[in-house]
Design an enzyme around this catalytic site. Structure first.
Site, PDB file in Angstrom:
ATOM      1  N   HIS A 128      -0.620  -9.134  -0.299  1.00  0.00           N
ATOM      2  CA  HIS A 128      -1.895  -8.447  -0.517  1.00  0.00           C
ATOM      3  C   HIS A 128      -2.206  -8.569  -2.004  1.00  0.00           C
ATOM      4  O   HIS A 128      -1.301  -8.670  -2.825  1.00  0.00           O
ATOM      5  CB  HIS A 128      -1.685  -6.974  -0.128  1.00  0.00           C
ATOM      6  CG  HIS A 128      -2.926  -6.139  -0.119  1.00  0.00           C
ATOM      7  ND1 HIS A 128      -3.467  -5.620  -1.263  1.00  0.00           N
ATOM      8  CD2 HIS A 128      -3.706  -5.705   0.904  1.00  0.00           C
ATOM      9  CE1 HIS A 128      -4.536  -4.901  -0.947  1.00  0.00           C
ATOM     10  NE2 HIS A 128      -4.702  -4.944   0.367  1.00  0.00           N
ATOM     11  N   ASP A 205       6.976  -4.227  -0.483  1.00  0.00           N
ATOM     12  CA  ASP A 205       5.682  -3.624  -0.167  1.00  0.00           C
ATOM     13  C   ASP A 205       5.731  -3.266   1.321  1.00  0.00           C
ATOM     14  O   ASP A 205       5.645  -4.138   2.180  1.00  0.00           O
ATOM     15  CB  ASP A 205       4.565  -4.624  -0.473  1.00  0.00           C
ATOM     16  CG  ASP A 205       3.218  -4.201   0.096  1.00  0.00           C
ATOM     17  OD1 ASP A 205       3.145  -3.139   0.751  1.00  0.00           O
ATOM     18  OD2 ASP A 205       2.239  -4.943  -0.089  1.00  0.00           O
ATOM     19  N   GLN A 208       2.429  -1.724   5.450  1.00  0.00           N
ATOM     20  CA  GLN A 208       2.232  -1.877   6.893  1.00  0.00           C
ATOM     21  C   GLN A 208       3.514  -1.596   7.672  1.00  0.00           C
ATOM     22  O   GLN A 208       3.460  -1.138   8.809  1.00  0.00           O
ATOM     23  CB  GLN A 208       1.761  -3.307   7.221  1.00  0.00           C
ATOM     24  CG  GLN A 208       0.449  -3.713   6.573  1.00  0.00           C
ATOM     25  CD  GLN A 208      -0.736  -2.919   7.079  1.00  0.00           C
ATOM     26  OE1 GLN A 208      -0.708  -2.366   8.185  1.00  0.00           O
ATOM     27  NE2 GLN A 208      -1.781  -2.835   6.274  1.00  0.00           N
ATOM     28  N   LYS A 231      -1.922   5.138   5.562  1.00  0.00           N
ATOM     29  CA  LYS A 231      -1.616   4.196   6.643  1.00  0.00           C
ATOM     30  C   LYS A 231      -0.520   4.756   7.553  1.00  0.00           C
ATOM     31  O   LYS A 231      -0.140   4.145   8.540  1.00  0.00           O
ATOM     32  CB  LYS A 231      -1.184   2.847   6.067  1.00  0.00           C
ATOM     33  CG  LYS A 231      -2.321   2.102   5.344  1.00  0.00           C
ATOM     34  CD  LYS A 231      -1.924   0.680   5.070  1.00  0.00           C
ATOM     35  CE  LYS A 231      -2.675   0.000   3.940  1.00  0.00           C
ATOM     36  NZ  LYS A 231      -4.095  -0.124   4.061  1.00  0.00           N
ATOM     37  N   CYS A 369      -8.149  -8.676   1.634  1.00  0.00           N
ATOM     38  CA  CYS A 369      -7.433  -8.689   0.345  1.00  0.00           C
ATOM     39  C   CYS A 369      -6.277  -9.673   0.395  1.00  0.00           C
ATOM     40  O   CYS A 369      -5.206  -9.442  -0.169  1.00  0.00           O
ATOM     41  CB  CYS A 369      -6.932  -7.299  -0.050  1.00  0.00           C
ATOM     42  SG  CYS A 369      -8.245  -6.173  -0.450  1.00  0.00           S
TER      43      CYS A 369
END
Lengths: 411, 152
Positions: A128, A205, A208, A231, A369
């Site tokens: 991202h 990261d 998600q 999220k 993104c």
């Protein structure tokens, strides 16, 4: 006493999310944009309301009843997060505004302090923008180099290429656990193991990933892990940076101000201990408490107990979309989450987005993104349906019907 | 807004221009050109103009990638502006800008928009206004000697 394992029931769970039950353009909403943000269960909304209605106070300051209450709730949320990601200690959980700020914190504090000219940072082709740009800024400032792990046309990282990129110049690896546009679940455990052979720290990261399955930072042995509350069925404006205490202790503060100090004189300031060293100013108390409530909610059934349902949605959705003439799925990794990016021959993603919205179906369209991912596939944009545990096969049917209708407009 | 108003965005004339865009090519003898980019959605186009000594747009064309709205808007813009004085093109830009942002109601206010009035409903779709206006901003940027125009 017999232990009864919590059973995940979609119909039951849907009742907990008021936003699922609205009408859009006169039609029942079908919300398939969960990779962008997720809806909040009533318990999260209630927790935030309760804080503002009857428990408002600043934390770590007052000695009065409300301040002590708010501090206990706020620190309680930190403990819940610690347990949720299986961190060793609560002081390894730093509150930020979200994944982006968490990554920027590491780039500013760790990066600017420890990296120098000629050092290399490894990221992947499917990052991202929030895991690309902070490193580019650091490289520009320090004269470091950014190295990119490529992926194949299914959207799977080329692990051998990663091994080739690792060398004595490598000072940091920062990779995404689950791709927000392709759905790929990356082999982060293997990446971490490989990087640690050269004593290179790894940032994950998990924006998600954290909403998909349970995460154990000690088992992964990652050095940093970043995610956002919104999220994870929690509020916006709150996120987490997990870091190993041994590393965080060596890093300089990110921002200066109140709360992050232990003693201030005009000659010298000494910094506070973890995690407060990295939390300058009044924190986002209400939303931290909201995130704690989201984790409590998820634990009523267990995130891993939703995996079977999400796998069924992914398989059903893949089949259903692929059966539409002209539709191509982008991101076909062996290991992937319930994220379905697709293109439709001859129709731009934005036109698909507007036309399915007319039917009450919310999907994301654009580059997500992830411009380098779009460049890999030579496409300007995709349409993306990202499914959460509260979605159903009936909702996928409505998406498919809406795509057929959009195609008819362009015939 | 009811459901029918929303589907009206994709009117036949827009779909037709999307399918067969007019003046969709590079202009070799261009006196002005600019690149337009909408970073939000990745829409990307080039607008070329040939302006003669009498300050008239003798020829105009565009190339690029984009959704139906941005393509049709660029196509209709080039058809409309060909042969027009720069001064009039700039006036038309102002009218089109006010049209797509919902400030100009072509039924209520005198205008020279003609067929371009087909974009009057787009202000109901705030995220799509940029698609319709991108080629116009790029054209204006080209006339003002900007190389890159971004609608962000």
């Amino acid at each position: 006493m017999t232990h009864i394992s919590p059973i995940f029931n979609v119909a039951q769970v849907r009742k907990d999310f008021p936003n699922l039950h609205i009408l859009v353009h006169g039609r029942p909403l079908v919300y398939l944009d969960n990779a962008a943000t997720t809806f909040k269960p009533q318990t999260v909304i209630d927790a935030i309301e309760k804080h503002y209605k009857t428990e408002t106070a600043n934390v770590h300051r007052g000695v009065h009843y409300l301040s002590e209450k708010a501090t206990a709730e706020f620190e309680g949320a930190r403990d819940k997060i610690k347990n949720f990601i299986h961190a060793k200690q609560s002081c390894e959980v730093i509150f930020t505004r979200g994944t982006t700020e968490s990554i920027n914190l590491v780039a500013h504090s760790y990066g600017r302090h420890f990296l120098k000219e000629g050092d290399e940072i490894i990221i992947s082709e499917m990052e991202h923008h929030s895991n690309i740009v902070p490193w580019q800024m650091l490289c520009e400032e320090k004269g470091c180099k950014l190295k990119i792990i490529p992926f194949n046309d299914a959207g799977e990282l080329l692990f051998d290429e990663f091994k080739k990129l690792l060398n004595s110049q490598t000072k940091l690896v920062s990779v995404v656990y689950v791709s927000n546009s392709l759905g790929t679940i990356n082999p982060v455990k293997e990446i971490i193991t490989e990087a640690h052979k050269l004593h290179v720290p790894v940032l994950i990261d998990a924006a998600q990933a954290v909403t998909y399955h349970s995460i154990d930072v000690q088992e992964l042995d990652c050095d940093f892990l970043a995610f956002s509350g919104h999220k994870l069925f929690g509020p916006t404006g709150i996120g987490v940076l997990y870091g190993k205490a041994s590393l965080l202790n060596t890093m300089p503060p990110y921002q200066g101000g109140g709360d992050m100090i232990s003693k201030v004189t005009f000659e010298k300031t000494t910094y506070n201990v973890l995690p407060y060293k990295f939390e300058a100013g009044t924190p986002n108390v209400a939303d931290a408490i909201g995130l704690g409530a989201a984790i409590d909610y998820l634990q009523t059934f267990g995130l891993d107990n939703t995996l079977q349902h999400k796998k069924e949605l992914l398989d059903y959705g893949t089949q259903a979309l692929q059966s539409i003439p002209g539709v191509k799925i982008i991101g076909t990794a062996q290991r992937k989450t319930s994220i379905l990016s697709f293109t439709v021959d001859g129709i731009h993603a934005h036109d698909i987005g507007t036309l399915v919205d007319n039917e009450g179906v919310a999907i994301r369209t654009g580059h997500h993104c992830n411009q380098p991912v779009m460049q890999h596939f030579h496409i300007p944009a995709t349409s993306r349906a990202s499914l959460a545990f509260y979605n159903t096969k009936e909702e996928i049917d409505k998406l498919v019907k809406a795509v057929y209708k959009a195609k008819k407009v362009f015939e | 807004m009811d459901h029918d108003t929303r589907t009206e965005l994709y009117q036949q004339v827009i779909l037709e221009h999307n399918k067969k865009p007019r003046n969709f090519k590079k202009l070799e003898n261009a006196t002005h050109s600019a690149e337009g980019y909408n970073p939000l959605c990745g829409d990307h186009l080039m607008v070329y103009l040939h302006v003669n000594n009498a300050q008239t747009i003798e020829d105009i064309s565009f190339e690029g990638d984009g959704c139906a709205i941005s393509k049709a808007s660029a196509s209709m813009m080039t058809s409309t502006l060909k042969g027009m004085k720069i001064e009039d093109a700039q006036k038309l830009f102002e009218q089109f800008h006010r049209l797509v942002t919902g400030e100009l109601d072509p039924g209520q206010e005198e205008n020279t928009l003609g067929k371009l009035a087909v974009f009057s409903g787009i202000w109901h779709f705030p995220a799509r206004v940029k698609c319709a206006i991108l080629s116009w901003h790029t054209m204006k940027g080209a006339l003002e000697h900007q190389q890159t125009v971004s609608t962000e």
